[in-house]
Design an enzyme around this catalytic site. Structure first.
Site, mmCIF file in Angstrom:
data_model
loop_
_atom_site.group_PDB
_atom_site.id
_atom_site.type_symbol
_atom_site.label_atom_id
_atom_site.label_comp_id
_atom_site.label_asym_id
_atom_site.label_seq_id
_atom_site.Cartn_x
_atom_site.Cartn_y
_atom_site.Cartn_z
ATOM 1 N N ALA A 165 0.820 -1.221 0.000
ATOM 2 C CA ALA A 165 0.000 0.000 0.000
ATOM 3 C C ALA A 165 0.846 1.260 0.000
ATOM 4 O O ALA A 165 1.173 1.795 -1.052
ATOM 5 C CB ALA A 165 -0.968 -0.021 1.194
ATOM 6 N N CYS A 166 1.219 1.760 1.169
ATOM 7 C CA CYS A 166 1.826 3.085 1.251
ATOM 8 C C CYS A 166 3.181 3.168 0.563
ATOM 9 O O CYS A 166 3.493 4.174 -0.079
ATOM 10 C CB CYS A 166 1.918 3.535 2.702
ATOM 11 S SG CYS A 166 0.286 3.722 3.476
#
Length: 235
Positions: A169-170
């Site tokens: 994700a990030c």
């Protein structure tokens, strides 16, 4: 399924996928530039310490030691460092004015309340020193809705070494946006983590094919120490 079996299956998939990618012109190299910065994503206590929904694996044995080496090289050579964390002011899921957007409908972002600084503070083992930028984000990518790109450009940066969590994700979205913003993107293999078995290996393989060069800590430390005259620069 054991982790050993999972690793073997992933390697088989990587080998076959690499053949396809190479035939179609993927897996090119972007190389290192001449002015690097370290961009560390969400290596804050909610992700690095036990007992939180966001706690990640291999933090103590791989990510923190690798980060300490990268930080030492950056600090010794005057390279910019950006520490990025995430927290929310309005964590009431029923409040339409929440700064969580719609993300709380998918994951428990309300667990990172800005009122509890201990949660979103950068891990003390890699704590920022004077002159290092600490950036608070609300979305997955460290570039989305933040001044990160402008900050890096004003410092003359052309290469970002991205570390942190999570690979799925990030970190991944930060890498994708970093490339789109015109920076040479380098993913530091041992300093990227996640919570789910196989997630790091798969994402780093795919990132290396499309969005960044995946390099190990040793290579990155050598680059950070030697960039001014290194034959890696501009590669």
């Amino acid at each position: 399924m054991s982790l050993e079996n999972l690793d073997a299956m992933l390697q088989q998939a990587f080998d076959e996928s690499s053949r396809i990618y190479r035939e179609r012109g993927f897996q090119r190299r972007i190389g290192f530039g001449r002015r690097p910065a370290l961009v560390s994503v969400d290596l804050a206590n909610a992700w690095t310490r036990p007992g939180n929904p966001f706690t990640c694996d291999k933090v103590d044995e791989e990510i923190i030691p690798g980060m300490q080496r990268l930080l030492a090289a950056c600090r010794a050579n005057g390279h910019p460092v950006v520490h990025i964390t995430t927290a929310y002011q309005i964590t009431d899921r029923d409040d339409p004015a929440t700064d969580m957007g719609m993300w709380h409908h998918k994951i428990p972002v309300e667990a990172v309340d800005i009122a509890d600084e201990k949660l979103w503070a950068i891990d003390s083992r890699i704590a920022p020193v004077k002159g290092e930028y600490v950036l608070l984000k609300k979305r997955a990518s460290a570039f989305s809705g933040t001044p990160l790109a402008g900050y890096l450009r004003s410092a003359g940066v052309d290469t970002i070494l991205v570390t942190g969590v999570t690979a799925t994700a990030c970190v991944r979205t930060t890498i994708c946006d970093g490339l789109a913003e015109g920076f040479r993107t380098i993913a530091v293999r041992e300093c990227i983590g996640d919570r789910v078995p196989g997630a790091v290996a798969w994402n780093l393989f795919d990132i290396d094919a499309k969005f960044a060069d995946v390099e190990n800590v040793d290579t990155c430390v050598t680059y950070l120490n030697d960039v001014e005259g290194s034959n890696l620069a501009g590669g």
